[in-house]
Design an enzyme around this catalytic site. Structure first.
Site, PDB file in Angstrom:
ATOM      1  N   ASP A 250       0.990  -1.064  -0.089  1.00 50.38           N
ATOM      2  CA  ASP A 250      -0.280  -0.038  -0.002  1.00 50.38           C
ATOM      3  C   ASP A 250       0.986   1.244  -0.019  1.00 50.38           C
ATOM      4  O   ASP A 250       1.990   1.150   0.067  1.00 50.38           O
ATOM      5  CB  ASP A 250      -1.109  -0.110   1.219  1.00 50.38           C
ATOM      6  CG  ASP A 250      -0.262  -0.416   2.524  1.00 50.38           C
ATOM      7  OD1 ASP A 250       0.938  -0.358   2.630  1.00 50.38           O
ATOM      8  OD2 ASP A 250      -1.127  -0.763   3.537  1.00 50.38           O
TER       9      ASP A 250
ATOM     10  N   ASN B  63      -7.445  -2.511  14.153  1.00 50.17           N
ATOM     11  CA  ASN B  63      -8.714  -2.829  13.811  1.00 50.17           C
ATOM     12  C   ASN B  63      -9.043  -4.180  12.973  1.00 50.17           C
ATOM     13  O   ASN B  63     -10.035  -4.520  12.506  1.00 50.17           O
ATOM     14  CB  ASN B  63      -9.524  -1.766  13.301  1.00 50.17           C
ATOM     15  CG  ASN B  63      -8.744  -1.230  11.933  1.00 50.17           C
ATOM     16  OD1 ASN B  63      -7.884  -1.985  11.721  1.00 50.17           O
ATOM     17  ND2 ASN B  63      -9.252  -0.145  11.347  1.00 50.17           N
TER      18      ASN B  63
ATOM     19  N   HIS C 169      -7.088  -4.731  10.112  1.00 52.17           N
ATOM     20  CA  HIS C 169      -7.021  -4.304   8.931  1.00 52.17           C
ATOM     21  C   HIS C 169      -5.695  -4.847   8.220  1.00 52.17           C
ATOM     22  O   HIS C 169      -4.757  -5.283   9.151  1.00 52.17           O
ATOM     23  CB  HIS C 169      -7.281  -2.958   8.391  1.00 52.17           C
ATOM     24  CG  HIS C 169      -5.971  -2.143   8.757  1.00 52.17           C
ATOM     25  ND1 HIS C 169      -6.191  -0.722   9.156  1.00 52.17           N
ATOM     26  CD2 HIS C 169      -4.390  -2.196   8.809  1.00 52.17           C
ATOM     27  CE1 HIS C 169      -4.969  -0.102   9.322  1.00 52.17           C
ATOM     28  NE2 HIS C 169      -3.983  -1.347   9.056  1.00 52.17           N
TER      29      HIS C 169
ATOM     30  N   GLU D 206      -9.657  -1.762   5.286  1.00 50.26           N
ATOM     31  CA  GLU D 206     -10.522  -1.492   6.683  1.00 50.26           C
ATOM     32  C   GLU D 206     -11.507  -2.356   6.910  1.00 50.26           C
ATOM     33  O   GLU D 206     -12.192  -2.763   5.825  1.00 50.26           O
ATOM     34  CB  GLU D 206     -10.811   0.068   6.771  1.00 50.26           C
ATOM     35  CG  GLU D 206      -9.644   1.024   6.371  1.00 50.26           C
ATOM     36  CD  GLU D 206      -8.849   1.198   7.636  1.00 50.26           C
ATOM     37  OE1 GLU D 206      -8.755   0.281   8.453  1.00 50.26           O
ATOM     38  OE2 GLU D 206      -8.363   2.309   7.721  1.00 50.26           O
TER      39      GLU D 206
HETATM   40  C1  GLP Z   1      -0.517   0.565   8.451  1.00 47.68           C
HETATM   41  C2  GLP Z   1      -0.207  -0.385   7.103  1.00 47.68           C
HETATM   42  C3  GLP Z   1      -0.363  -1.795   7.326  1.00 47.68           C
HETATM   43  C4  GLP Z   1       0.352  -2.225   8.876  1.00 47.68           C
HETATM   44  C5  GLP Z   1      -0.296  -1.409   9.946  1.00 47.68           C
HETATM   45  C6  GLP Z   1       0.160  -1.742  11.457  1.00 47.68           C
HETATM   46  O1  GLP Z   1      -1.872   0.953   8.792  1.00 47.68           O
HETATM   47  N1  GLP Z   1      -1.045  -0.034   6.006  1.00 47.68           N
HETATM   48  O2  GLP Z   1       0.150  -2.643   6.325  1.00 47.68           O
HETATM   49  O3  GLP Z   1       0.089  -3.594   9.045  1.00 47.68           O
HETATM   50  O4  GLP Z   1       0.096   0.118   9.700  1.00 47.68           O
HETATM   51  O5  GLP Z   1       1.397  -0.991  11.577  1.00 47.68           O
HETATM   52  P1  GLP Z   1       2.425  -1.343  12.731  1.00 47.68           P
HETATM   53  O6  GLP Z   1       3.130  -2.626  12.405  1.00 47.68           O
HETATM   54  O7  GLP Z   1       2.955   0.020  12.926  1.00 47.68           O
HETATM   55  O8  GLP Z   1       1.520  -1.454  13.897  1.00 47.68           O
END
Ligand code: GLP
Length: 246
Positions: A67, A136, A138, A143
């Site tokens: 993404d 959440n 995702h 989402e």
């Molecule tokens: C973002 C990314 C996800 C990732 C998530 C969790 O929203 N789009 O791909 O898994 O963050 O991030 P973290 O590892 O910093 O908790």
């Protein structure tokens, strides 16, 4: 799903790096699906170390990131382009031509999304997809919703996600409201999936991912249907899994 409980973040990162390194050794032309966020950072550090000390070779690897925010320039320190360059690409011998990250400043986002999926297919699909998870539930930026988004698409971020990701920005108002994300179908088409889960704030999300009914309201729950998923869960994130995992 194979669920592995790691002792701590360091252990999670070592195990994850070993799986990625194994994939690249067995198939040097691997197509890797890459994730950003705080969770995979140490795994990337370890892969860089393996490249430097053990000549782990990325020269034939092809990568597709999950993404990217819409509206951030690649040079922006909060963009996923910047994250990938600084944490990984600048330190290994992957060829620039083999790197793919959604273009969040494209004038035609719909076309960008379509071309992204076509490019993945043209490379024969993703061999190993690395995922983190949002609080959440995702994955990528898919989402919680009433339906599973299929292919790469434009996403409106949840307030929850904007708040969670604001720790990387000066303030929450700077977090882009939109992103491009691989869809659930794109992710599910990967041959293997490696999901990394770190920290107590992810405990509920991973519990529901594994044990809830499959529902778009917990996007990661779809992974129950994939035939080759490894989940590495750090101890605190695994607090609700105790006694439930063999
Ligand atoms: C973002 C990314 C996800 C990732 C998530 C969790 O929203 N789009 O791909 O898994 O963050 O991030 P973290 O590892 O910093 O908790």
């Amino acid at each position: 799903m194979r669920v592995v409980i790691a002792n701590d973040y360091e252990d999670l990162s070592s195990r994850a790096a070993m799986i990625v390194a194994g994939q690249v050794c067995i198939k040097p032309k691997s197509v890797l699906g890459l994730a950003t966020g705080s969770t995979p950072t140490r795994m990337y550090n370890k892969l860089v170390e393996m490249h430097k000390s053990a000549s782990l070779d990325f020269s034939s690897v092809v990568s597709f990131n999950l993404d990217e925010y819409i509206g951030l320039l690649p040079e922006d320190e909060q963009s996923y382009h910047w994250y990938m360059n600084k944490n990984f690409f600048e330190h290994v011998n992957i060829s620039k031509d083999n790197i793919h990250i959604p273009n969040g400043i494209s004038k035609n986002i719909a076309e960008e999304c379509q071309k992204y999926d076509q490019a993945i297919q043209a490379c024969g699909g993703i061999d190993l997809q690395i995922l983190g998870i949002g609080n959440n539930g995702h994955i990528g930026f898919n989402e919680p919703d009433l339906k599973f988004e299929a292919t790469t698409h434009k996403v409106e971020l949840d307030l929850d996600t904007i708040y969670a990701n604001s720790r990387f920005f000066k303030n929450a108002n700077d977090v882009p409201r939109y992103a491009i994300s691989m869809g659930i179908k794109t992710i599910m088409q990967a041959k293997k999936i490696l999901l990394l889960v770190n920290g107590q704030n992810k405990a509920e999300a991973i519990f529901k991912t594994i044990f809830n009914e499959i529902t778009p309201e917990i996007p990661a729950s779809i992974l129950q249907l994939h035939q080759d998923v490894t989940v590495i869960v750090e101890k605190e994130a695994a607090m609700y899994l105790e006694g439930k995992i063999a």
